[in-house]
Scaffold this motif. Structure first.
Motif: not given
Length: 570
Positions: A383-396
């Protein structure tokens, strides 16, 4: 800690609401021309929540930064209040034309800058300059948004806009003042005339930020995303609110259902033709040695092997999907469902899984066309890795349970079940993070059907929350941990279930495994541990039906490792 402040921009610069945490001195409002003045006076707040963007990515994917996209879904009709902030280079442009040119170059799809947003850039640059020069302030200054703060206070999106066509709306102002009073602010400051250079709505927004600051100081802050991301300058990128204590809420509007039937009806219309109508197997009285009239709802036959497909499609069909696509953290089933739905919609999907995820589930995610990333040993790491990815890329980000779109999608299962079996007395539903039982309970709320949750003895997040009257964190150790292994159900799931779930039955792992073997031996149904848990509760006597009780048992997941199923049934 002494003084804290909630801050909003205003015509004269900034309006700050100050409060002393011990409560010995009354809070007050003050207008400050420049941000530096806030930190240079005789009273320097130790913690500040401000309605202004902090952290500026070099490029933007979709409709703004990741935090903006995350919180819009929580605001109902107020979504448009969250402006799309462009890249760092555009914010630092000297004039509007240059800002638009740079924004177009650094966004996908290309987006210009609104005039309203451009007028905020000088204030954004004030905070940005401070945090880059003095990074220690990054742990003391938090970005917030007033509409998100008010929605947190209310437990649902606001009913009235603050303004209508740029004119103050009295109903909207009254609604916000009532929420500030319910949050514990004194009437004198809530109804105070704003200082010269600020408007009444500016003052209310500063007070909303003050409420968030108070909760952050008390350790109840909640960022979107969680954990916050970082921009190329090392500044945090997250919009903060807090985890509400519902026992303290006084607003009568909170009596509204968090996920009403109308939301589930709309989800059913939306996903029609995308999710399967799964069958019911009626077994009659005495099945499995029970005294009940038993039937099985075979949601294990759903696309991608679980009920999760319903919530995944409802998210994709009701929310704006940015160019960066969608992202999810999952023990397996949620990831497979998101991957399947994204593939059918032609959307890029990135799924983060922990190392404990079964190989069969990871293979299914890849088969449906998603990119799989191993995000650490446990689900929380993924979940932490996913949240970092979302913050960096703007993915939903598509949450597996703690989102209304997800719960409403899962609620379509309850609606469908009710139409197939209109005379049920009770349904047994396995519980992991709680999105499934929340949706089913939301549908059956107010009816004569009793909804009973089933959790493994070693994974009991919902039962613990119902006992504590608030979400709590539990340890997890169960044969069904990959699908029923949430450590905390979260506030939204708790808010739905506390009034709509009759109780939770705990089932031993041995009974879950026995149910798996029975389903394969007698019905040739290959079912994973989590999918067999509800039947395990009936077999073990964890739930004891009355004679003749019309009992529906949900079989909800088929993504089983076949080699392990062979071992179980040998």
């Amino acid at each position: 800690m002494g003084w804290i402040a909630g801050v909003d921009g205003c015509k004269a610069g900034w309006i700050a609401a100050f409060a002393e945490l011990s409560g010995t001195e009354a809070p007050f409002l003050r207008v400050i021309p420049r941000w530096d003045d806030l930190l240079a006076g005789p009273l320097v707040p130790e913690l500040i929540a401000v309605d202004m963007p902090i952290g500026l990515p070099d490029r933007i994917s979709g409709s703004g930064r990741g935090p903006e996209q995350a919180v819009r879904a929580l605001l109902g009709e107020r979504q448009s209040s969250v402006f799309s902030i462009p890249s760092r280079s555009a914010v630092h442009a000297a004039d509007y034309a240059e800002a638009c040119r740079l924004a177009l170059e650094t966004s996908e799809p290309p987006r210009k800058v609104s005039k309203q947003g451009f007028h905020l850039f000088p204030r954004i640059r004030e905070i940005d300059a401070l945090l880059r020069a003095e990074p220690d302030w990054c742990t003391r200054i938090y970005e917030t948004h007033p509409e998100l703060a008010f929605a947190t206070m209310r437990g649902a999106p606001l009913l009235h806009p603050k303004k209508i066509k740029s004119v103050v709306n009295p109903a909207g102002m009254a609604e916000r003042r009532a929420l500030l009073l319910a949050a514990g602010l004194p009437e004198a400051i809530v109804h105070a005339r704003p200082p010269r250079g600020a408007r009444a709505d500016d003052a209310l927004d500063a007070l909303a930020a003050l409420v968030v600051a108070r909760h952050i100081a008390g350790g109840r802050g909640r960022p979107f995303p969680d954990p916050p991301g970082r921009d190329s300058q090392g500044l945090p990128i997250a919009i903060w609110t807090y985890v509400a204590d519902r026992s303290l809420v006084q607003d009568t509007a909170m009596t509204e259902k968090p996920v009403p039937r109308s939301m589930i009806e709309a989800a059913a219309d939306r996903i029609a033709g995308h999710a399967r109508t799964t069958p019911v197997m009626r077994l009659g009285t005495g099945a499995f040695g029970s005294r009940a009239d038993v039937s099985l709802k075979l949601e294990s036959l759903q696309h991608a092997g679980s009920f999760k497909t319903r919530g995944a499609f409802n998210n994709l069909l009701s929310l704006d999907v940015p160019a960066a696509g969608v992202a999810a953290a999952s023990g397996g089933n949620h990831g497979a469902a998101v991957a399947y739905a994204a593939g059918k919609r032609g959307v890029k999907a990135t799924i983060f899984v922990p190392e404990i995820s079964p190989a069969a589930k990871i293979e299914a995610i890849r088969r449906f066309g998603a990119e799989v990333r191993i995000g650490g040993a446990q689900y929380d790491d993924a979940q932490a890795a996913c949240d970092k990815f979302v913050a960096e890329t703007g993915a939903l980000k598509i949450h597996p349970f703690s989102a209304k779109e997800t719960i409403a999608g899962q609620g379509t299962l309850g609606r469908e079940w009710h139409k197939q079996e209109p005379d049920l007395d009770t349904v047994l539903v396995a519980v992991g993070g709680g999105g499934l039982i929340s949706g089913i309970a939301a549908w059956f709320a107010g009816s004569s059907v009793k909804v009973v949750g089933v959790e493994p003895e070693g994974s009991r997040a919902l039962q613990a929350a119902l006992e504590a009257k608030a979400p709590v964190t539990v340890t997890v150790a169960s044969v069904a941990a990959d699908s029923l292994g949430a450590r905390n159900v979260g506030q939204l799931v708790y808010d739905v279930c506390k009034d709509a779930v009759d109780h939770v039955a705990l089932v031993p792992d041995a009974a879950i495994t026995e149910a798996q073997a029975l389903l394969w031996r007698d019905f040739r149904l290959a079912v994973e541990p989590g999918g067999a848990a509800a039947l395990g509760a009936l077999i073990a006597g964890s739930y004891k039906p009355q004679p003749g009780e019309r009992l529906g048992v949900l079989v909800c997941g088929a993504n089983v490792d076949l080699t392990k199923l062979v071992e179980i049934t040998a």
